[in-house]
Structure formats: structure tokens, C-alpha cells
Design a protein around this motif. Sequence first.
Motif, PDB file in Angstrom:
ATOM      1  N   THR A 237      -6.529  17.133  -4.209  1.00 49.02           N
ATOM      2  CA  THR A 237      -6.502  15.972  -5.102  1.00 49.02           C
ATOM      3  C   THR A 237      -5.856  14.766  -4.412  1.00 49.02           C
ATOM      4  OG1 THR A 237      -4.435  16.652  -6.147  1.00 49.02           O
ATOM      5  CG2 THR A 237      -6.482  17.376  -7.196  1.00 49.02           C
ATOM      6  N   ALA A 238      -4.855  14.998  -3.588  1.00 47.79           N
ATOM      7  CA  ALA A 238      -4.241  13.909  -2.822  1.00 47.79           C
ATOM      8  C   ALA A 238      -5.241  13.365  -1.806  1.00 47.79           C
ATOM      9  CB  ALA A 238      -2.978  14.394  -2.120  1.00 47.79           C
ATOM     10  N   GLU A 239      -5.982  14.244  -1.168  1.00 43.58           N
ATOM     11  CA  GLU A 239      -6.997  13.813  -0.200  1.00 43.58           C
ATOM     12  C   GLU A 239      -8.055  12.952  -0.893  1.00 43.58           C
ATOM     13  OE1 GLU A 239      -9.458  15.830   3.406  1.00 43.58           O
ATOM     14  OE2 GLU A 239      -9.609  16.849   1.458  1.00 43.58           O
ATOM     15  N   ALA A 240      -8.509  13.376  -2.071  1.00 44.94           N
ATOM     16  CA  ALA A 240      -9.515  12.604  -2.824  1.00 44.94           C
ATOM     17  C   ALA A 240      -8.956  11.226  -3.194  1.00 44.94           C
ATOM     18  CB  ALA A 240      -9.938  13.366  -4.073  1.00 44.94           C
ATOM     19  N   PHE A 241      -7.692  11.176  -3.636  1.00 44.83           N
ATOM     20  CA  PHE A 241      -7.059   9.906  -3.979  1.00 44.83           C
ATOM     21  C   PHE A 241      -7.031   8.975  -2.769  1.00 44.83           C
ATOM     22  CE2 PHE A 241      -3.138   7.413  -3.678  1.00 44.83           C
ATOM     23  CZ  PHE A 241      -3.336   6.521  -4.723  1.00 44.83           C
ATOM     24  N   LEU A 242      -6.621   9.494  -1.614  1.00 44.57           N
ATOM     25  CA  LEU A 242      -6.536   8.667  -0.409  1.00 44.57           C
ATOM     26  C   LEU A 242      -7.913   8.165   0.012  1.00 44.57           C
ATOM     27  CD1 LEU A 242      -3.926  10.844   1.502  1.00 44.57           C
ATOM     28  CD2 LEU A 242      -3.526   8.567   0.517  1.00 44.57           C
TER      29      LEU A 242
ATOM     30  N   ARG B  94       2.542  13.259  -8.847  1.00 45.54           N
ATOM     31  CA  ARG B  94       1.981  14.617  -8.723  1.00 45.54           C
ATOM     32  C   ARG B  94       3.043  15.607  -8.247  1.00 45.54           C
ATOM     33  NH1 ARG B  94      -4.119  13.351  -6.920  1.00 45.54           N
ATOM     34  NH2 ARG B  94      -4.170  11.294  -7.849  1.00 45.54           N
ATOM     35  N   HIS B  95       4.243  15.111  -7.994  1.00 43.91           N
ATOM     36  CA  HIS B  95       5.386  15.937  -7.568  1.00 43.91           C
ATOM     37  C   HIS B  95       5.100  16.728  -6.292  1.00 43.91           C
ATOM     38  CE1 HIS B  95       7.473  14.821 -11.193  1.00 43.91           C
ATOM     39  NE2 HIS B  95       6.401  15.136 -11.886  1.00 43.91           N
ATOM     40  N   LEU B  96       4.395  16.089  -5.351  1.00 42.34           N
ATOM     41  CA  LEU B  96       4.127  16.730  -4.069  1.00 42.34           C
ATOM     42  C   LEU B  96       5.305  16.477  -3.130  1.00 42.34           C
ATOM     43  CD1 LEU B  96       0.443  15.529  -3.567  1.00 42.34           C
ATOM     44  CD2 LEU B  96       1.210  17.775  -4.349  1.00 42.34           C
ATOM     45  N   PRO B  97       5.817  17.502  -2.477  1.00 40.43           N
ATOM     46  CA  PRO B  97       6.902  17.267  -1.521  1.00 40.43           C
ATOM     47  C   PRO B  97       6.377  16.440  -0.346  1.00 40.43           C
ATOM     48  CG  PRO B  97       6.240  19.579  -1.490  1.00 40.43           C
ATOM     49  CD  PRO B  97       5.448  18.914  -2.569  1.00 40.43           C
ATOM     50  N   ALA B  98       7.181  15.517   0.119  1.00 40.96           N
ATOM     51  CA  ALA B  98       6.772  14.630   1.210  1.00 40.96           C
ATOM     52  C   ALA B  98       7.868  14.545   2.262  1.00 40.96           C
ATOM     53  CB  ALA B  98       6.460  13.238   0.665  1.00 40.96           C
TER      54      ALA B  98
ATOM     55  N   GLU C 186       0.833  -1.202   0.000  1.00 41.07           N
ATOM     56  CA  GLU C 186       0.000   0.000   0.000  1.00 41.07           C
ATOM     57  C   GLU C 186       0.870   1.255   0.000  1.00 41.07           C
ATOM     58  OE1 GLU C 186      -4.169   0.500   1.991  1.00 41.07           O
ATOM     59  OE2 GLU C 186      -2.657   1.177   3.441  1.00 41.07           O
ATOM     60  N   MET C 187       1.961   1.243   0.748  1.00 40.84           N
ATOM     61  CA  MET C 187       2.877   2.387   0.776  1.00 40.84           C
ATOM     62  C   MET C 187       3.471   2.618  -0.609  1.00 40.84           C
ATOM     63  SD  MET C 187       4.185   4.743   2.628  1.00 40.84           S
ATOM     64  CE  MET C 187       4.950   6.023   1.684  1.00 40.84           C
ATOM     65  N   GLY C 188       3.875   1.541  -1.273  1.00 41.78           N
ATOM     66  CA  GLY C 188       4.433   1.669  -2.618  1.00 41.78           C
ATOM     67  C   GLY C 188       3.440   2.273  -3.592  1.00 41.78           C
ATOM     68  N   ARG C 189       2.196   1.823  -3.526  1.00 40.24           N
ATOM     69  CA  ARG C 189       1.161   2.351  -4.430  1.00 40.24           C
ATOM     70  C   ARG C 189       0.888   3.834  -4.153  1.00 40.24           C
ATOM     71  NH1 ARG C 189      -0.955  -1.729  -7.294  1.00 40.24           N
ATOM     72  NH2 ARG C 189      -0.842  -3.827  -6.418  1.00 40.24           N
ATOM     73  N   VAL C 190       0.801   4.177  -2.888  1.00 40.18           N
ATOM     74  CA  VAL C 190       0.547   5.575  -2.512  1.00 40.18           C
ATOM     75  C   VAL C 190       1.721   6.454  -2.933  1.00 40.18           C
ATOM     76  CG1 VAL C 190       0.337   7.146  -0.535  1.00 40.18           C
ATOM     77  CG2 VAL C 190      -1.028   5.063  -0.617  1.00 40.18           C
ATOM     78  N   ALA C 191       2.935   6.023  -2.619  1.00 41.59           N
ATOM     79  CA  ALA C 191       4.122   6.816  -2.950  1.00 41.59           C
ATOM     80  C   ALA C 191       4.248   6.994  -4.463  1.00 41.59           C
ATOM     81  CB  ALA C 191       5.373   6.158  -2.385  1.00 41.59           C
ATOM     82  N   HIS C 192       3.956   5.945  -5.229  1.00 39.74           N
ATOM     83  CA  HIS C 192       4.035   6.039  -6.687  1.00 39.74           C
ATOM     84  C   HIS C 192       2.987   7.013  -7.229  1.00 39.74           C
ATOM     85  CE1 HIS C 192       4.660   4.881 -10.835  1.00 39.74           C
ATOM     86  NE2 HIS C 192       3.360   4.689 -10.948  1.00 39.74           N
ATOM     87  N   ALA C 193       1.745   6.857  -6.788  1.00 38.31           N
ATOM     88  CA  ALA C 193       0.660   7.711  -7.291  1.00 38.31           C
ATOM     89  C   ALA C 193       0.867   9.177  -6.897  1.00 38.31           C
ATOM     90  CB  ALA C 193      -0.684   7.212  -6.780  1.00 38.31           C
ATOM     91  N   LEU C 194       1.237   9.414  -5.655  1.00 39.83           N
ATOM     92  CA  LEU C 194       1.413  10.797  -5.205  1.00 39.83           C
ATOM     93  C   LEU C 194       2.733  11.372  -5.694  1.00 39.83           C
ATOM     94  CD1 LEU C 194      -0.092  10.583  -1.618  1.00 39.83           C
ATOM     95  CD2 LEU C 194      -1.176  11.405  -3.714  1.00 39.83           C
ATOM     96  N   GLY C 195       3.731  10.531  -5.907  1.00 40.50           N
ATOM     97  CA  GLY C 195       5.008  10.988  -6.457  1.00 40.50           C
ATOM     98  C   GLY C 195       4.843  11.524  -7.867  1.00 40.50           C
TER      99      GLY C 195
ATOM    100  N   PHE D  98       8.444  22.017   4.034  1.00 41.21           N
ATOM    101  CA  PHE D  98       8.376  21.269   2.783  1.00 41.21           C
ATOM    102  C   PHE D  98       9.110  22.042   1.698  1.00 41.21           C
ATOM    103  CE2 PHE D  98       4.556  19.596   4.884  1.00 41.21           C
ATOM    104  CZ  PHE D  98       4.724  18.227   4.670  1.00 41.21           C
ATOM    105  N   ARG D  99       9.788  21.325   0.813  1.00 41.59           N
ATOM    106  CA  ARG D  99      10.416  21.962  -0.346  1.00 41.59           C
ATOM    107  C   ARG D  99      10.344  20.992  -1.498  1.00 41.59           C
ATOM    108  NH1 ARG D  99      14.526  20.042   2.324  1.00 41.59           N
ATOM    109  NH2 ARG D  99      15.090  21.734   3.667  1.00 41.59           N
ATOM    110  N   HIS D 100      10.199  21.546  -2.686  1.00 40.75           N
ATOM    111  CA  HIS D 100      10.152  20.732  -3.899  1.00 40.75           C
ATOM    112  C   HIS D 100      11.564  20.312  -4.265  1.00 40.75           C
ATOM    113  CE1 HIS D 100       5.957  20.984  -5.049  1.00 40.75           C
ATOM    114  NE2 HIS D 100       5.968  22.211  -4.569  1.00 40.75           N
ATOM    115  N   ALA D 101      11.709  19.069  -4.651  1.00 39.72           N
ATOM    116  CA  ALA D 101      12.998  18.564  -5.124  1.00 39.72           C
ATOM    117  C   ALA D 101      13.154  18.937  -6.587  1.00 39.72           C
ATOM    118  CB  ALA D 101      13.062  17.049  -4.957  1.00 39.72           C
ATOM    119  N   GLU D 102      14.367  19.255  -6.969  1.00 35.63           N
ATOM    120  CA  GLU D 102      14.650  19.541  -8.377  1.00 35.63           C
ATOM    121  C   GLU D 102      14.597  18.232  -9.148  1.00 35.63           C
ATOM    122  OE1 GLU D 102      15.110  22.562  -9.697  1.00 35.63           O
ATOM    123  OE2 GLU D 102      14.782  23.421  -7.708  1.00 35.63           O
TER     124      GLU D 102
END
Length: 162
Positions: free
Chosen positions: A132-137, A102-106, A91-100, A155-159
Motif C-alpha cells: 500500500t505504501a508502494e502504491a501511494f508513492l 499507516r503506522h509504518l516503522p521508518a 514533499e517529505m512532509g506530505r509523504v511522512a504524514h500520509a505514511l505515518g 525496524f520496530r514499531h513505536a508505542e
Amino acid sequence: MIVEAVLGNLAELTEQERAGLHLERVALSGPELRKRVQRVVTDHGTELGLHLAERRELKDGDILHREGRNAVVVSTLPTDVLVVAPATIEEMGRVAHALGNRHLPAQFLGPAAEVAQLPGHDGLMLLQYDHTAEAFLQETGVRFARVERQMEVPFRHAEHTH
């Protein structure tokens, strides 16, 4: 008054040193913690100009000015976050892949981290609130909570490139 350097952090002081201090606080949000140059006002109405020579993020408790028993310190404001507590590694892998995608900082916290709404977890993923992340979850049934949390690191965005 112009502040050019952070003088330390309250956490570095002994309990006895902290006990005698009169604190003025500068409340800053995540993006403001990353700015080297800005104008701020303390909770006592004192105006300060920050022109920090060192490129670093400000942290909760950073001492900006100290004169005798008076000190001006940074106080980080709580951030609206989604705290995700996946039940399994799959479940963590699926969440991290889907939200990743979207380029959301985590940020990630281990099993010892406490969030009242999510007891008994093996680790947490924190995201700045995003509808959108809340709706996905919600759609996927992953256990999560929306909370106001004082973040140790903003939080900061990764290059990245594609």
C-alpha cells in the motif's frame, strides 16, 4: 551450546585480529535480531541456543562464541525496503504524514547515504516493504526505489496511543 552474552563485535577488532579468524555465521532477519531467547544454526550446521541476559538487539558482526581462532558471529539478512527520496521538504512532509498515518516503522538516512537507484538526494526515508505504501508513492509521483538492504538497526514499531 547456550550463549548468554555477546562477546563484542567484529568491528571492534583490529584488522590483524579479524584476518586470522575462522567465522561461522548465524544469519538473522530483523525480527530475530530482537529476540533474546531462540535456537539458531550457523552456516556450518552448528546449533546454538541463545538465552541472552542483556536486553539488546543483535547487530551484524556481533560475536556470540569465540574459541581460539574460531568465532560464531551474527550476519544480518537483507530486508525488503522502500527507499524514499523526496524532492522537497514539502514533499517529505506530505509523504511522512500520509505514511505515518499507516503506522509504518521508518528510518532516515542523511544526504551522504548511497543508494544506486536514487542518486543526488538530500536525505532518505526507509520503510519495510508494504504494497500500500508502494502504491501511494507511485500515485503521488514521489521518487523511490524498492531494494534489498542490510539494515544496521532492525525496524520496530513505536508505542503509541490515540
